[in-house]
Design a protein around this motif. Structure first.
Motif, PDB file in Angstrom:
ATOM      1  N   THR A  77      40.699  -3.863  -1.196  1.00  0.00           N
ATOM      2  CA  THR A  77      41.634  -4.003  -1.330  1.00  0.00           C
ATOM      3  C   THR A  77      41.561  -3.448   0.087  1.00  0.00           C
ATOM      4  O   THR A  77      42.783  -4.428   1.130  1.00  0.00           O
ATOM      5  N   ALA A  78      41.778  -1.853   0.934  1.00  0.00           N
ATOM      6  CA  ALA A  78      42.687  -1.427   1.674  1.00  0.00           C
ATOM      7  C   ALA A  78      41.511  -2.004   3.292  1.00  0.00           C
ATOM      8  O   ALA A  78      42.097  -2.487   3.724  1.00  0.00           O
ATOM      9  N   ASN A  79      40.248  -2.484   3.086  1.00  0.00           N
ATOM     10  CA  ASN A  79      39.861  -2.921   4.117  1.00  0.00           C
ATOM     11  C   ASN A  79      39.998  -4.559   4.056  1.00  0.00           C
ATOM     12  O   ASN A  79      39.842  -5.044   5.048  1.00  0.00           O
ATOM     13  N   ILE A  80      39.869  -5.416   2.938  1.00  0.00           N
ATOM     14  CA  ILE A  80      40.629  -6.332   3.174  1.00  0.00           C
ATOM     15  C   ILE A  80      41.651  -6.739   4.040  1.00  0.00           C
ATOM     16  O   ILE A  80      42.529  -7.564   4.976  1.00  0.00           O
ATOM     17  N   MET A  81      42.729  -5.832   3.721  1.00  0.00           N
ATOM     18  CA  MET A  81      44.388  -5.439   4.391  1.00  0.00           C
ATOM     19  C   MET A  81      43.706  -5.341   6.208  1.00  0.00           C
ATOM     20  O   MET A  81      44.094  -5.779   6.452  1.00  0.00           O
ATOM     21  N   ILE A  82      43.296  -4.776   6.040  1.00  0.00           N
ATOM     22  CA  ILE A  82      43.162  -4.086   7.805  1.00  0.00           C
ATOM     23  C   ILE A  82      42.383  -5.648   8.615  1.00  0.00           C
ATOM     24  O   ILE A  82      42.877  -5.471   9.292  1.00  0.00           O
ATOM     25  N   LYS A  83      41.500  -5.426   7.958  1.00  0.00           N
ATOM     26  CA  LYS A  83      40.777  -6.870   8.516  1.00  0.00           C
ATOM     27  C   LYS A  83      41.375  -8.299   8.697  1.00  0.00           C
ATOM     28  O   LYS A  83      41.607  -8.992   9.720  1.00  0.00           O
TER      29      LYS A  83
END
Length: 365
Positions: A77-83
């Motif tokens: 979830t964090a990686n999706i948000m960052i990208k």
């Protein structure tokens, strides 16, 4: 010109997004003032679980693939948000449209709201009332953030109203996953295993299992598979194995002879198997809907469902992992006593058209 960013992340998303892409393309061809950008988060990165779906469903290649891959819920979830934050900053839009209940759904909704972009949730208002399910948490959080809600059933709309959502922002449009099914019924592809395994129509079952509660514990998965193998009257059970399930299944020394494991299948091959099967055993949400539309008996190995219309109107029964209930269900199935079921309202292949008409109308106000 209304600009809508469409989010697809995991296998079920593609069947829901595909018809919306086609409906927007048709609207553009009729000189309507709407355009889209298709963002694939890369949450599913297996060829059979993602890329093949773009070919099967005749969806254009995404404008961008964020390539986030797997990880724990928090990491993914964090990686999706960052990208996605970088993506949305570079390509601003009027609406971010998310579908379903996967990590990509809630992650992109949260980013959009924090960047003052309105959020549309397709398949809003579904509830299993089981907070052990990551999907339920994603559904609740996404609905709390969304500005516009497109629902598959009137009941989903009532769920939203109960939580204080503005009734005027809720649109009952039907089910875009059924749109994909309806538009592809003439394009289904017989998989090679159909002839290799000497299958014949309505003389085999299909099984899919991927819920953590069913597959993460080796002993539980073994009990399920052995019980299904025993109760199927010797009929073959075709079992396309989800990557999550395969990790556990690979540790087994043996499985029942009548259960045939195969790699995940593309959409057109998998739906060919489902359409021609005697019955389906699953813990998937979408397959409960597809079997209801096709009139195929569906045994769902879950205690609850966010799609109650598949049990009240359709061909689905919730059995959890209750040995007595499962045994009874198979007895009724093989005795020809399964309920016939009916198709819920507006599950007619035109949900995406209704969604796009509503979006264009919003743009004129």
């Amino acid at each position: 010109m209304m600009k809508v960013t469409l989010i697809a992340g995991a296998r079920p998303n593609f069947m829901k997004i595909g018809p919306i892409v086609h409906a927007i393309e048709n609207a553009k061809a009729s000189n309507k003032s709407i355009d889209y950008r298709l963002v694939h988060t890369g949450q599913h990165y297996d060829e059979k679980l993602s890329n093949s779906f773009f070919k099967d469903l005749n969806i254009p290649e995404p404008h961008v693939n964020l390539g986030v891959g797997s990880g724990s819920h928090a990491v993914q979830t964090a990686n999706i948000m960052i990208k996605f934050e970088e993506e949305l900053a570079s390509n601003p839009c009027d609406f971010v449209l998310v579908v379903g209940d996967v990590n990509s759904t809630v992650a992109c909704a949260l980013v959009a709201k924090k960047m003052n972009t309105k959020v549309i949730h397709v398949e809003a208002g579904l509830r299993s009332y089981d907070m052990r399910m990551p999907e339920e948490i994603n559904r609740i959080a996404t609905d709390a953030l969304a500005d516009v809600f497109f629902t598959t059933t009137p009941e989903a709309g009532y769920n939203l109203i109960e939580k204080g959502c503005n009734k005027s922002n809720i649109y009952f449009v039907g089910n875009t996953m059924i749109d994909s099914l309806v538009s592809n019924l003439g394009n289904l592809v017989k998989p090679a295993l159909f002839d290799d395994q000497a299958l014949s129509e309505t003389d085999y079952l299909v099984m899919t299992l991927h819920r953590p509660s069913n597959v993460d514990e080796q002993s539980k998965l073994a009990k399920i598979i052995n019980l299904i193998g025993e109760k199927c009257n010797g009929k073959k059970v075709i079992f396309p194995v989800h990557p999550r399930t395969k990790q556990i299944l690979d540790q087994f020394s043996s499985i029942p002879e009548n259960i045939y494991c195969t790699e995940p299948l593309g959409y057109l091959e998998f739906m060919y198997l489902v359409k021609n099967s005697f019955a389906v055993i699953t813990d998937s949400g979408g397959i409960q809907e597809e079997t209801t539309y096709l009139g195929i008996p569906c045994i769902t190995l879950r205690e609850n469902t966010e799609r109650p219309e598949t049990t009240t109107l359709g061909t689905n029964e919730l059995l959890g992992f209750n040995v007595e209930a499962i045994s009874n269900a198979f007895s009724r199935l093989f005795n020809g006593e399964w309920k016939r079921g009916s198709i819920p309202g507006l599950w007619d292949g035109k949900a995406a058209e209704r969604i796009v008409r509503a979006l264009i109308a919003m743009n004129t106000h």
